[in-house]
Design an enzyme around this catalytic site. Structure first.
Site, PDB file in Angstrom:
ATOM      1  N   SER A 137      10.008 -24.037 -37.549  1.00  0.00           N
ATOM      2  CA  SER A 137       9.658 -24.263 -38.957  1.00  0.00           C
ATOM      3  C   SER A 137      10.602 -25.329 -39.486  1.00  0.00           C
ATOM      4  O   SER A 137      11.686 -25.534 -38.922  1.00  0.00           O
ATOM      5  CB  SER A 137       9.870 -22.953 -39.736  1.00  0.00           C
ATOM      6  OG  SER A 137       9.875 -23.188 -41.129  1.00  0.00           O
ATOM      7  N   TYR A 150      15.148 -15.162 -41.724  1.00  0.00           N
ATOM      8  CA  TYR A 150      14.043 -15.985 -41.226  1.00  0.00           C
ATOM      9  C   TYR A 150      14.519 -17.405 -40.899  1.00  0.00           C
ATOM     10  O   TYR A 150      14.240 -17.930 -39.814  1.00  0.00           O
ATOM     11  CB  TYR A 150      12.910 -16.043 -42.258  1.00  0.00           C
ATOM     12  CG  TYR A 150      11.770 -16.934 -41.825  1.00  0.00           C
ATOM     13  CD1 TYR A 150      10.924 -16.542 -40.780  1.00  0.00           C
ATOM     14  CD2 TYR A 150      11.551 -18.183 -42.410  1.00  0.00           C
ATOM     15  CE1 TYR A 150       9.897 -17.359 -40.355  1.00  0.00           C
ATOM     16  CE2 TYR A 150      10.521 -19.004 -42.002  1.00  0.00           C
ATOM     17  CZ  TYR A 150       9.694 -18.588 -40.966  1.00  0.00           C
ATOM     18  OH  TYR A 150       8.684 -19.409 -40.527  1.00  0.00           O
TER      19      TYR A 150
HETATM   20  N1  LIG Z   1       2.617 -20.541 -42.745  1.00  0.00           N
HETATM   21  C1  LIG Z   1       3.750 -21.190 -42.981  1.00  0.00           C
HETATM   22  O1  LIG Z   1       4.044 -21.605 -44.125  1.00  0.00           O
HETATM   23  C2  LIG Z   1       4.684 -21.472 -41.828  1.00  0.00           C
HETATM   24  C3  LIG Z   1       5.641 -22.479 -42.015  1.00  0.00           C
HETATM   25  C4  LIG Z   1       6.506 -22.774 -40.968  1.00  0.00           C
HETATM   26  C5  LIG Z   1       6.424 -22.068 -39.788  1.00  0.00           C
HETATM   27  N2  LIG Z   1       5.495 -21.086 -39.637  1.00  0.00           N
HETATM   28  C6  LIG Z   1       5.480 -20.353 -38.368  1.00  0.00           C
HETATM   29  O2  LIG Z   1       4.211 -20.503 -37.778  1.00  0.00           O
HETATM   30  C7  LIG Z   1       3.970 -19.398 -36.915  1.00  0.00           C
HETATM   31  C8  LIG Z   1       2.573 -18.875 -37.178  1.00  0.00           C
HETATM   32  O3  LIG Z   1       2.536 -18.356 -38.488  1.00  0.00           O
HETATM   33  P1  LIG Z   1       1.263 -18.425 -39.439  1.00  0.00           P
HETATM   34  O4  LIG Z   1       1.642 -19.227 -40.600  1.00  0.00           O
HETATM   35  O5  LIG Z   1       0.052 -18.791 -38.668  1.00  0.00           O
HETATM   36  O6  LIG Z   1       1.244 -16.905 -39.920  1.00  0.00           O
HETATM   37  P2  LIG Z   1       0.113 -15.778 -39.918  1.00  0.00           P
HETATM   38  O7  LIG Z   1      -1.156 -16.324 -40.486  1.00  0.00           O
HETATM   39  O8  LIG Z   1       0.766 -14.614 -40.571  1.00  0.00           O
HETATM   40  O9  LIG Z   1      -0.128 -15.499 -38.382  1.00  0.00           O
HETATM   41  C9  LIG Z   1       0.835 -14.845 -37.613  1.00  0.00           C
HETATM   42  C10 LIG Z   1       0.227 -14.440 -36.293  1.00  0.00           C
HETATM   43  O10 LIG Z   1       1.226 -13.703 -35.561  1.00  0.00           O
HETATM   44  C11 LIG Z   1       0.713 -12.416 -35.251  1.00  0.00           C
HETATM   45  N3  LIG Z   1       1.802 -11.450 -35.278  1.00  0.00           N
HETATM   46  C12 LIG Z   1       2.562 -11.102 -36.342  1.00  0.00           C
HETATM   47  N4  LIG Z   1       3.451 -10.165 -35.986  1.00  0.00           N
HETATM   48  C13 LIG Z   1       3.239  -9.915 -34.663  1.00  0.00           C
HETATM   49  C14 LIG Z   1       3.836  -9.045 -33.724  1.00  0.00           C
HETATM   50  N5  LIG Z   1       4.836  -8.214 -34.069  1.00  0.00           N
HETATM   51  N6  LIG Z   1       3.385  -9.044 -32.441  1.00  0.00           N
HETATM   52  C15 LIG Z   1       2.363  -9.860 -32.097  1.00  0.00           C
HETATM   53  N7  LIG Z   1       1.762 -10.712 -32.943  1.00  0.00           N
HETATM   54  C16 LIG Z   1       2.201 -10.734 -34.211  1.00  0.00           C
HETATM   55  C17 LIG Z   1      -0.345 -12.144 -36.332  1.00  0.00           C
HETATM   56  O11 LIG Z   1      -1.351 -11.255 -35.917  1.00  0.00           O
HETATM   57  P3  LIG Z   1      -1.300  -9.664 -36.185  1.00  0.00           P
HETATM   58  O12 LIG Z   1      -0.969  -9.477 -37.621  1.00  0.00           O
HETATM   59  O13 LIG Z   1      -2.658  -9.240 -35.783  1.00  0.00           O
HETATM   60  O14 LIG Z   1      -0.250  -9.149 -35.266  1.00  0.00           O
HETATM   61  C18 LIG Z   1      -0.961 -13.537 -36.469  1.00  0.00           C
HETATM   62  O15 LIG Z   1      -1.875 -13.754 -35.423  1.00  0.00           O
HETATM   63  C19 LIG Z   1       5.094 -18.405 -37.183  1.00  0.00           C
HETATM   64  O16 LIG Z   1       6.046 -18.483 -36.155  1.00  0.00           O
HETATM   65  C20 LIG Z   1       5.682 -18.863 -38.502  1.00  0.00           C
HETATM   66  O17 LIG Z   1       7.048 -18.518 -38.622  1.00  0.00           O
HETATM   67  C21 LIG Z   1       4.623 -20.778 -40.634  1.00  0.00           C
END
Ligand SMILES: NC(=O)c1ccc[n+]([C@@H]2O[C@H](COP(=O)([O-])OP(=O)(O)OC[C@H]3O[C@@H](n4cnc5c(N)ncnc54)[C@H](OP(=O)(O)O)[C@@H]3O)[C@@H](O)[C@H]2O)c1
Length: 258
Positions: A137, A150
């Site tokens: 991130s 985080y």
């Molecule tokens: N969105 C942002 O603003 C942002 C910014 C920078 C970085 N990121 C990073 O991008 C990555 C993806 O995030 P996203 O934004 O796509 O978030 P998201 O929409 O919340 O998706 C997260 C994914 O991870 C899965 N997950 C969560 N906890 C889990 C666990 N304990 N075991 C297995 N799977 C799990 C969720 O599915 P289930 O709930 O079904 O488990 C979902 O498929 C993350 O590493 C996040 O830190 C996000």
């Protein structure tokens, strides 16, 4: 056909990445906790002529990465591309955060990512071919008051990924650390940051666009990539500004928007 393993593929950036791998004819192993959402993704992607295997697993539980690795070994499924995308953040002051939230972030964002890399790397090295995408991130570039754990986990992902990318030079295996900024996914809801200045005033990118940037960086073997020009400038600015100022700005951005 190469096979890509994507963690956190039931929604958000992971789901968008799964679509890009499908377009380029990769078989998929998709992991997340919710079996039903994974099933929906598989139903959507399978007609595109690829094999999609779904494994519902809580990767924050310590034995989960090894369990996943062992299951794929037993089934003879080799992994050519590992995408460590699953991650979550929690908003709040550290002193008031529950043990579950603190250790959960460390277990998923750091331990599972490291353990999956450890398990799948040796076969990639042996084949002299493989790619790893670690999703960090822009949080990786500065301390994050109100999301201290985080931000620190993502600093780990960046440091770890860049270090092993260096170690693996010439091995045929590339490691890419991908750093999205704020992105429209389920992340902000789970983190409790939907009303932060970052999401409300500065704005978020679409998951589709972010995934495209990550996919391109992975496939070109780049070591570090930041999604979005504004995020790139923000990350660079932290290198020259005084650390205390960077931390204060980081807090301001995380605070709730009026
Ligand atoms: N969105 C942002 O603003 C942002 C910014 C920078 C970085 N990121 C990073 O991008 C990555 C993806 O995030 P996203 O934004 O796509 O978030 P998201 O929409 O919340 O998706 C997260 C994914 O991870 C899965 N997950 C969560 N906890 C889990 C666990 N304990 N075991 C297995 N799977 C799990 C969720 O599915 P289930 O709930 O079904 O488990 C979902 O498929 C993350 O590493 C996040 O830190 C996000």
């Amino acid at each position: 056909m190469p096979t890509a393993l994507i963690t956190g593929a039931s929604g958000g950036i992971g789901y968008e990445l799964a679509k890009l791998f499908t377009r380029d004819h990769h078989n998929l192993v998709l992991v997340a906790r919710s079996a039903d959402k994974l099933g929906q993704v598989a139903t959507e992607l399978q007609p595109c002529g690829i094999d999609v295997k779904t494994i519902a697993l809580d990767l924050a539980a310590p034995p989960a990465p090894k369990f996943l690795f062992d299951q794929l070994q037993r089934e003879g499924i080799g992994i050519d591309i590992l995408v460590n995308n699953a991650g979550f953040g929690a908003f709040g002051e550290f002193a008031e955060m529950s043990e579950e939230e603190i250790l959960g972030q460390i277990s998923l964002n750091i331990t599972a990512l490291t353990e999956l890399t450890r398990l799948f790397l040796p076969s990639m090295i042996a084949r002299r071919s493989g790619r790893i995408l670690n999703v960090a991130s822009t949080a990786a570039f500065q301390p994050g008051p109100l999301m201290a754990v985080y931000y620190a986990t993502k600093a780990y992902v960046l440091s770890f990924s860049e270090a092993i990318a260096n170690e693996l030079r010439g091995s045929g295996v590339t490691v890419t650390c991908f750093c999205p900024g704020a992105t429209h996914t389920g992340f902000a809801r789970r983190a409790g940051t939907e009303t932060s200045r970052l999401f409300k005033q500065i704005g978020a990118m679409s998951a589709e666009r972010v995934a495209r940037d990550g996919y391109r960086a992975l496939m070109s073997g780049r070591t570090t990539a930041i999604s979005g020009a504004h995020n790139w400038f923000a990350a660079q600015s932290t290198r020259f500004a005084p650390r205390k100022l960077v931390t204060a700005v980081s807090r301001w951005v995380a605070e709730k928007s009026e």
